[in-house]
Write an enzyme that holds these catalytic residues in place. Structure first.
Site, PDB file in Angstrom:
ATOM      1  N   ASP A 148      -2.666 -13.463  10.764  1.00  9.22           N
ATOM      2  CA  ASP A 148      -2.651 -13.829   9.354  1.00  9.22           C
ATOM      3  C   ASP A 148      -1.290 -14.335   8.910  1.00  9.22           C
ATOM      4  O   ASP A 148      -0.281 -14.153   9.593  1.00  9.22           O
ATOM      5  CB  ASP A 148      -3.011 -12.607   8.491  1.00  9.22           C
ATOM      6  CG  ASP A 148      -4.501 -12.296   8.506  1.00  9.22           C
ATOM      7  OD1 ASP A 148      -5.277 -13.155   8.943  1.00  9.22           O
ATOM      8  OD2 ASP A 148      -4.873 -11.196   8.075  1.00  9.22           O
ATOM      9  N   THR A 154       0.365   0.520   5.383  1.00  3.90           N
ATOM     10  CA  THR A 154      -0.118  -0.295   4.279  1.00  3.90           C
ATOM     11  C   THR A 154       1.001  -0.509   3.259  1.00  3.90           C
ATOM     12  O   THR A 154       1.903   0.323   3.112  1.00  3.90           O
ATOM     13  CB  THR A 154      -1.352   0.347   3.627  1.00  3.90           C
ATOM     14  OG1 THR A 154      -1.913  -0.585   2.696  1.00  3.90           O
ATOM     15  CG2 THR A 154      -1.012   1.640   2.910  1.00  3.90           C
ATOM     16  N   GLY A 206      -1.646  -8.206   8.554  1.00  2.57           N
ATOM     17  CA  GLY A 206      -0.632  -7.579   7.727  1.00  2.57           C
ATOM     18  C   GLY A 206      -1.143  -6.262   7.170  1.00  2.57           C
ATOM     19  O   GLY A 206      -2.331  -6.115   6.867  1.00  2.57           O
ATOM     20  N   MET A 224      -2.524  -7.728  -4.566  1.00  2.00           N
ATOM     21  CA  MET A 224      -3.041  -9.050  -4.936  1.00  2.00           C
ATOM     22  C   MET A 224      -3.263  -9.163  -6.446  1.00  2.00           C
ATOM     23  O   MET A 224      -4.267  -9.726  -6.899  1.00  2.00           O
ATOM     24  CB  MET A 224      -4.363  -9.333  -4.190  1.00  2.00           C
ATOM     25  CG  MET A 224      -4.214  -9.328  -2.674  1.00  2.00           C
ATOM     26  SD  MET A 224      -5.783  -9.328  -1.786  1.00  2.00           S
ATOM     27  CE  MET A 224      -6.337  -7.627  -2.021  1.00  2.00           C
ATOM     28  N   PRO A 235       3.758  -4.332   6.557  1.00  5.96           N
ATOM     29  CA  PRO A 235       4.092  -5.369   5.580  1.00  5.96           C
ATOM     30  C   PRO A 235       5.177  -6.343   6.010  1.00  5.96           C
ATOM     31  O   PRO A 235       5.484  -7.268   5.272  1.00  5.96           O
ATOM     32  CB  PRO A 235       4.549  -4.557   4.370  1.00  5.96           C
ATOM     33  CG  PRO A 235       5.096  -3.313   4.959  1.00  5.96           C
ATOM     34  CD  PRO A 235       4.273  -3.018   6.181  1.00  5.96           C
ATOM     35  N   LYS A 256      -4.423 -16.368   5.482  1.00  7.91           N
ATOM     36  CA  LYS A 256      -5.067 -16.354   4.172  1.00  7.91           C
ATOM     37  C   LYS A 256      -4.002 -16.313   3.091  1.00  7.91           C
ATOM     38  O   LYS A 256      -3.114 -15.478   3.111  1.00  7.91           O
ATOM     39  CB  LYS A 256      -5.976 -15.133   4.039  1.00  7.91           C
ATOM     40  CG  LYS A 256      -7.164 -15.141   4.971  1.00  7.91           C
ATOM     41  CD  LYS A 256      -7.981 -13.891   4.773  1.00  7.91           C
ATOM     42  CE  LYS A 256      -9.160 -13.863   5.717  1.00  7.91           C
ATOM     43  NZ  LYS A 256      -9.962 -12.639   5.538  1.00  7.91           N
ATOM     44  N   ASP A 287      -2.632  -2.651   6.951  1.00  3.15           N
ATOM     45  CA  ASP A 287      -3.564  -1.844   7.727  1.00  3.15           C
ATOM     46  C   ASP A 287      -4.911  -2.557   7.775  1.00  3.15           C
ATOM     47  O   ASP A 287      -5.365  -3.071   6.757  1.00  3.15           O
ATOM     48  CB  ASP A 287      -3.715  -0.460   7.079  1.00  3.15           C
ATOM     49  CG  ASP A 287      -4.638   0.448   7.864  1.00  3.15           C
ATOM     50  OD1 ASP A 287      -4.123   1.307   8.597  1.00  3.15           O
ATOM     51  OD2 ASP A 287      -5.866   0.299   7.736  1.00  3.15           O
ATOM     52  N   GLY A 324       7.930  -6.976   0.086  1.00  2.00           N
ATOM     53  CA  GLY A 324       8.417  -5.648   0.432  1.00  2.00           C
ATOM     54  C   GLY A 324       8.656  -5.452   1.918  1.00  2.00           C
ATOM     55  O   GLY A 324       7.893  -5.940   2.750  1.00  2.00           O
TER      56      GLY A 324
END
Length: 268
Positions: free
Chosen positions: A45, A128, A98, A181, A22, A67, A100, A210
């Site tokens: 990303d 993750t 970003g 999300m 993250p 994205k 996993d 985070g």
């Protein structure tokens, strides 16, 4: 050490789907770091931190396909094609993602596309957000006698503006639920969980950015969290955590980087 090095060799014409976690570069796996330092082309990303990008070799070509929610710099089909083209040109290709690759990362789709075109893939897991960000916020996903399981759910609204989820199964009080999300759909999430039996007073938190220096953790309950998010102007990337574990540690113990310390001179 020789066996580790062999497993971490990226060959010409191969693609490595690497989870960058993250944000905090200290959460990279050893294997991820080894692959990153071999890349000739990096397809990355928006959520990959600058600190991690700085670990790429100076000669590495960087291709941004970032994205943002509802706004894609390049559609997924285009990303798949870029990866295949670069690999078939004989490059050592790094797909840096970003979190996993196989947790809401579309790594499975990219791997399928590449395999169909004869391209071999390494898949390197990453931390993750549900695990890393909650840990940095001092929130255990499970805790004996409090939460016996956890669920990772996408809170991304569908094109019709609906959120079709198994609400009843997510309303078990002994289960922690983490939404990725889900900031824009938080009012719906709160309403639906309460309608299906989750108590409005259930502890809940949102963790913004985070594991990064800008991390913020806002705590409340299932009913109050949407208003708290609005009042504090929380923006993606942010993670929503719902369950009794949110209150497992007094926030005074938490130093926002996975560091817990005793409360000293609390009454002073």
């Amino acid at each position: 050490m020789q066996k580790i090095a062999e497993k971490s060799t990226l060959k010409a014409g191969e693609v490595a789907l690497v989870g960058a976690g993250p944000g905090d570069p200290e959460l990279l796996t050893i294997r991820a770091l080894r692959i990153i330092t071999q890349a000739e082309v990096a397809v990355y990303d928006r959520l990959v931190s600058e600190e991690i990008m700085n670990l790429l070799p100076a000669y590495c070509e960087k291709i941004y396909v970032g994205k943002k929610q509802a706004k894609h710099h390049l559609p997924q089909e285009g990303i798949n094609e870029v990866l295949a083209q670069q690999a078939l040109a004989g490059k050592k290709v790094l797909r840096l993602k970003g979190g996993d690759p196989f947790v809401f990362g579309r790594g499975g789709e990219e791997a399928e596309y590449l395999l169909e075109r004869g391209v071999s893939c390494h898949v390197v897991p990453g931390m993750t957000a549900a695990s890393a960000c909650t840990t940095y916020a001092g929130i255990p996903l499970t805790h004996r006698g409090v939460a016996q399981g956890c669920s990772f759910i996408t809170g991304h609204l569908q094109s019709e503006g609906e959120l079709d989820l198994p609400w009843t199964s997510l309303s078990n009080d002994s289960q922690t639920v983490v939404f990725y999300m889900g900031i824009n759909s938080l009012p719906i999430i709160s309403q639906k969980l309460i309608e299906h039996g989750r108590l409005a007073s259930t502890p809940a938190a949102v963790i913004e950015k985070g594991t990064c220096p800008q991390q913020r953790t806002i705590r409340g309950n299932l009913e109050s969290l949407p208003d708290l998010v609005k009042a504090h102007n929380i923006k993606p990337p942010a993670l929503i955590v719902i369950g009794q574990v949110v209150d497992q540690f007094d926030p005074a113990h938490v130093n926002e980087n996975g560091y817990l310390q005793p409360i000293v001179n609390r009454d002073a």
